[in-house]
Design a protein around this motif. Structure first.
Motif, mmCIF file in Angstrom:
data_model
loop_
_atom_site.group_PDB
_atom_site.id
_atom_site.type_symbol
_atom_site.label_atom_id
_atom_site.label_comp_id
_atom_site.label_asym_id
_atom_site.label_seq_id
_atom_site.Cartn_x
_atom_site.Cartn_y
_atom_site.Cartn_z
ATOM 1 N N GLN A 1 0.915 -1.198 -0.018
ATOM 2 C CA GLN A 1 -0.058 0.030 0.011
ATOM 3 C C GLN A 1 1.064 1.286 -0.045
ATOM 4 O O GLN A 1 0.469 2.365 -0.616
ATOM 5 N N MET A 2 1.869 1.150 0.507
ATOM 6 C CA MET A 2 2.927 2.405 0.725
ATOM 7 C C MET A 2 3.644 2.775 -0.521
ATOM 8 O O MET A 2 3.794 3.967 -0.675
ATOM 9 N N LYS A 3 3.577 1.845 -1.604
ATOM 10 C CA LYS A 3 4.087 2.011 -2.779
ATOM 11 C C LYS A 3 3.423 3.345 -3.484
ATOM 12 O O LYS A 3 4.167 4.202 -4.245
ATOM 13 N N ASP A 4 2.140 3.362 -3.194
ATOM 14 C CA ASP A 4 1.245 4.515 -3.947
ATOM 15 C C ASP A 4 0.917 5.715 -3.030
ATOM 16 O O ASP A 4 -0.076 6.433 -3.750
ATOM 17 N N VAL A 5 1.624 5.703 -1.777
ATOM 18 C CA VAL A 5 1.335 6.927 -1.072
ATOM 19 C C VAL A 5 1.617 8.112 -1.716
ATOM 20 O O VAL A 5 2.743 8.391 -2.542
ATOM 21 N N THR A 6 0.764 9.289 -1.617
ATOM 22 C CA THR A 6 1.038 10.510 -2.126
ATOM 23 C C THR A 6 1.603 11.356 -1.015
ATOM 24 O O THR A 6 1.331 11.099 0.227
ATOM 25 N N PRO A 7 2.215 12.587 -1.630
ATOM 26 C CA PRO A 7 2.649 13.424 -0.434
ATOM 27 C C PRO A 7 1.475 13.917 0.497
ATOM 28 O O PRO A 7 1.776 13.967 1.790
ATOM 29 N N GLU A 8 0.233 14.117 -0.057
ATOM 30 C CA GLU A 8 -0.878 14.558 0.691
ATOM 31 C C GLU A 8 -0.963 13.763 1.628
ATOM 32 O O GLU A 8 -1.501 13.991 2.907
ATOM 33 N N GLN A 9 -1.042 12.465 1.606
ATOM 34 C CA GLN A 9 -1.265 11.098 2.451
ATOM 35 C C GLN A 9 -0.497 11.223 3.473
ATOM 36 O O GLN A 9 -0.789 11.193 4.751
ATOM 37 N N ALA A 10 0.942 11.394 3.159
ATOM 38 C CA ALA A 10 2.106 11.279 3.864
ATOM 39 C C ALA A 10 1.985 12.639 5.013
ATOM 40 O O ALA A 10 2.598 12.569 5.934
ATOM 41 N N LEU A 11 1.494 13.665 4.657
ATOM 42 C CA LEU A 11 1.627 14.808 5.426
ATOM 43 C C LEU A 11 0.627 14.927 6.498
ATOM 44 O O LEU A 11 0.283 15.910 7.230
ATOM 45 N N GLN A 12 -0.384 13.841 6.254
ATOM 46 C CA GLN A 12 -1.644 13.873 7.282
ATOM 47 C C GLN A 12 -1.048 13.215 8.928
ATOM 48 O O GLN A 12 -1.424 12.085 9.027
ATOM 49 N N HIS A 13 -0.576 14.030 9.371
ATOM 50 C CA HIS A 13 0.107 13.421 10.742
ATOM 51 C C HIS A 13 -1.092 13.262 11.670
ATOM 52 O O HIS A 13 -1.720 14.420 11.742
ATOM 53 N N PRO A 14 -1.227 12.360 12.331
ATOM 54 C CA PRO A 14 -2.323 11.996 13.421
ATOM 55 C C PRO A 14 -2.383 13.010 14.363
ATOM 56 O O PRO A 14 -3.346 13.381 15.129
ATOM 57 N N ASN A 15 -1.190 13.309 15.179
ATOM 58 C CA ASN A 15 -1.087 14.099 16.307
ATOM 59 C C ASN A 15 -0.525 15.395 16.333
ATOM 60 O O ASN A 15 -0.858 16.135 17.335
ATOM 61 N N TRP A 16 0.307 15.593 15.419
ATOM 62 C CA TRP A 16 1.251 16.873 15.321
ATOM 63 C C TRP A 16 0.963 17.633 14.153
ATOM 64 O O TRP A 16 0.946 17.069 13.266
ATOM 65 N N LYS A 17 1.178 19.078 14.213
ATOM 66 C CA LYS A 17 1.080 19.817 13.151
ATOM 67 C C LYS A 17 2.381 20.418 13.069
ATOM 68 O O LYS A 17 3.064 21.105 14.010
ATOM 69 N N MET A 18 3.448 19.806 12.147
ATOM 70 C CA MET A 18 4.735 20.344 11.903
ATOM 71 C C MET A 18 5.025 20.803 10.514
ATOM 72 O O MET A 18 4.276 20.596 9.437
ATOM 73 N N GLY A 19 6.331 21.192 10.287
ATOM 74 C CA GLY A 19 6.763 21.488 9.018
ATOM 75 C C GLY A 19 6.746 20.200 8.043
ATOM 76 O O GLY A 19 6.475 19.185 8.634
ATOM 77 N N PRO A 20 6.652 20.426 6.615
ATOM 78 C CA PRO A 20 6.653 19.174 5.609
ATOM 79 C C PRO A 20 7.841 18.210 5.864
ATOM 80 O O PRO A 20 7.412 17.038 5.854
ATOM 81 N N LYS A 21 9.052 18.550 6.116
ATOM 82 C CA LYS A 21 10.116 17.757 6.324
ATOM 83 C C LYS A 21 10.120 16.632 7.226
ATOM 84 O O LYS A 21 10.058 15.673 7.145
ATOM 85 N N ILE A 22 9.813 17.413 8.489
ATOM 86 C CA ILE A 22 9.773 16.457 9.843
ATOM 87 C C ILE A 22 8.224 15.532 9.675
ATOM 88 O O ILE A 22 8.282 14.232 10.131
ATOM 89 N N THR A 23 7.242 16.156 8.900
ATOM 90 C CA THR A 23 6.198 15.257 8.798
ATOM 91 C C THR A 23 6.327 14.011 7.959
ATOM 92 O O THR A 23 6.089 12.785 8.217
ATOM 93 N N ILE A 24 7.226 14.158 6.929
ATOM 94 C CA ILE A 24 7.580 13.161 6.170
ATOM 95 C C ILE A 24 8.520 12.078 6.706
ATOM 96 O O ILE A 24 8.336 10.829 6.877
ATOM 97 N N ASP A 25 9.452 12.772 7.722
ATOM 98 C CA ASP A 25 10.272 11.905 8.412
ATOM 99 C C ASP A 25 9.385 10.947 9.379
ATOM 100 O O ASP A 25 9.838 9.959 9.826
ATOM 101 N N SER A 26 8.298 11.498 9.824
ATOM 102 C CA SER A 26 7.367 10.895 10.843
ATOM 103 C C SER A 26 6.921 9.820 9.917
ATOM 104 O O SER A 26 6.784 8.600 10.596
#
Ligand code: NDP
Length: 392
Positions: free
Chosen positions: A185-210
């Motif tokens: 399922q992760m193969k097709d993950v979009t940046p929008e999906q990966a940027l939806q952190h469940p608990n924290w509002k952070m900058g884009p780089k650390i959100t993808i790192d999460s």
């Protein structure tokens, strides 16, 4: 009044820091701010806080800011030299290091050498050159206060205890937005999906790192240097709710943790006011309402980035700087839709495999490894982003 400089004032941590400053008039004076390219946001901050100096890493942006701030008392400087000039302002008591990525290494290290106390959010410099930063901090008698919520929790859980009695540090991780996905399922993950952190509002780089769990890999390295604890005593625990921010186990098996609702203003305010705790107007933690907290082991197969963090730390020398640089390049390529989500880890893996680690004795050693890794990772991404390329 504490005179402060904020490196990365236009970002998520930077704006939360300024929010705290506004809530406590008379406690802090903002004398310096820095940003990358966001002219309008920095202009707004200049008009509100009237700092003596601001720096923009981008010279064109700085020129524009100068034009927009004509007639104001604030001096506008630019480039790496401008960031360093602001980070080392003679009057500064505390520098909040909140630039994203390796770009923060030069000004943060300069601030340390200039004897400034540091509130450190920008974890990447500690990953790139942790030993060097701590050596310089010792020489300059500088204290580095962690802002990262996990490291702030560890720091708070260590207060009043002897370092020799520590048995384990346990860093908690939310698992990020993709925790329940299969690799397929992760193969097709979009940046929008990966940027939806469940608990924290952070900058884009650390959100993808999460989302990749690289954030936790970076944090393991950060903890190693912040607390001088070997990697073998640092563990990671998945805790979806982000209520327990991290734990310290002592030799008598007593475990001390720090809890709170996820809001970065708590660890930022603690680092800025240490040892004082200031009253923050935030909701209280209500454990009865939350009901239950969940924990499990991290899954290294689906999230290989965490293991890469441990591996880089074990190899040592320039390898963590290479891990960090390759990650920065790969995350940006993912956000630019050049590569898929799984190619982030693949790019870092290949860059690390191609690197022969050497000792870091100077800042130049770290910067050289960083430049090499960015170049190598960029080449890998070019291959990966051609339509015929197959990613393993
Ligand atoms: P953001 O992306 O929100 O902000 C980054 C800041 O750095 C902005 O002010 C940006 O300026 C500036 N910047 C970006 N590139 C450069 C550059 N090349 N030179 C100089 N300045 C630059 O990041 P966050 O606030 O989310 O994160 C900052 C750091 O704190 C990271 O290291 C992150 O890992 C760490 N951290 C963040 C947490 C959070 O909750 N956000 C939690 C824990 C740690 P501009 O706006 O002009 O681009």
């Amino acid at each position: 009044m504490k005179k402060i400089v904020i490196l990365g004032s236009t970002g998520s941590i930077g704006t939360s820091t300024l929010d705290i400053v506004s809530k406590f008039p008379g406690k802090f004076e903002v004398i310096g701010l820095t940003a990358g390219t966001n002219v309008d946001k920095l202009e707004e901050q200049v008009r509100t806080f009237s700092p003596a100096m601001v720096a923009m890493s981008d010279a064109v942006a700085a020129q524009q800011l100068r034009a927009q701030c004509q007639g104001l008392r604030t001096k506008v400087v630019s480039g790496a030299a401008g960031l360093v000039e602001t980070a080392t302002m003679p009057a500064a008591d505390l520098v909040i290091s909140a630039i994203v990525g390796g770009a923060g290494l030069l000004p943060t290290l300069a601030a340390i050498k200039a004897g400034k106390s540091i509130a450190l959010a920008n974890k990447e410099p500690m990953v790139m050159a942790g030993r060097l930063m701590q050596d310089e901090a010792r020489k300059a008698h500088v204290r580095i206060f962690p802002v990262d919520s996990e490291h702030s929790a560890l720091f708070q859980s260590m207060e009043g205890h002897r370092a020799v009695d520590i048995r384990r540090l346990i860093l908690t991780a939310s698992g990020g937005p993709l925790w329940n996905m299969t690799t397929e399922q992760m193969k097709d993950v979009t940046p929008e999906q990966a940027l939806q952190h469940p608990n924290w509002k952070m900058g884009p780089k650390i959100t993808i790192d999460s989302a990749t769990l690289m954030n936790k890999g970076l944090e393991v390295v950060e903890a190693r240097w912040l607390f001088d604890i070997p990697a073998s005593q640092i563990e990671v625990l998945i805790h979806r709710e982000s209520i327990i921010h991290s734990l310290v186990e002592y030799s008598d098996r007593s475990v001390i943790a720090q809890l709170g609702l996820p809001d970065m203003r708590t660890p930022i305010a603690y680092a800025m006011n240490y040892p004082e705790r200031v009253p923050l107007d935030l909701p209280s933690l209500n454990l009865a309402e939350i009901g239950q907290l969940n924990f499990c082991e991290p899954d290294h197969e689906r999230f290989p980035c965490l293991r890469l963090g441990y591996e880089a730390l074990k190899t040592g020398g320039t390898m963590p700087a290479v891990l960090n640089a390759a990650n920065e390049v790969a995350v940006q390529a993912f956000l630019n839709r050049k590569i898929g989500f799984l190619s982030i880890a693949a790019t870092i893996r290949r860059t690390m495999d191609a690197h022969v680690s050497a000792e870091i004795l100077t800042l130049e050693d770290a910067l050289q490894a960083d430049t090499w890794a960015r170049g190598y990772a960029t080449k890998i991404i070019e291959v990966l982003s051609t339509p015929s390329a197959v990613v393993h």
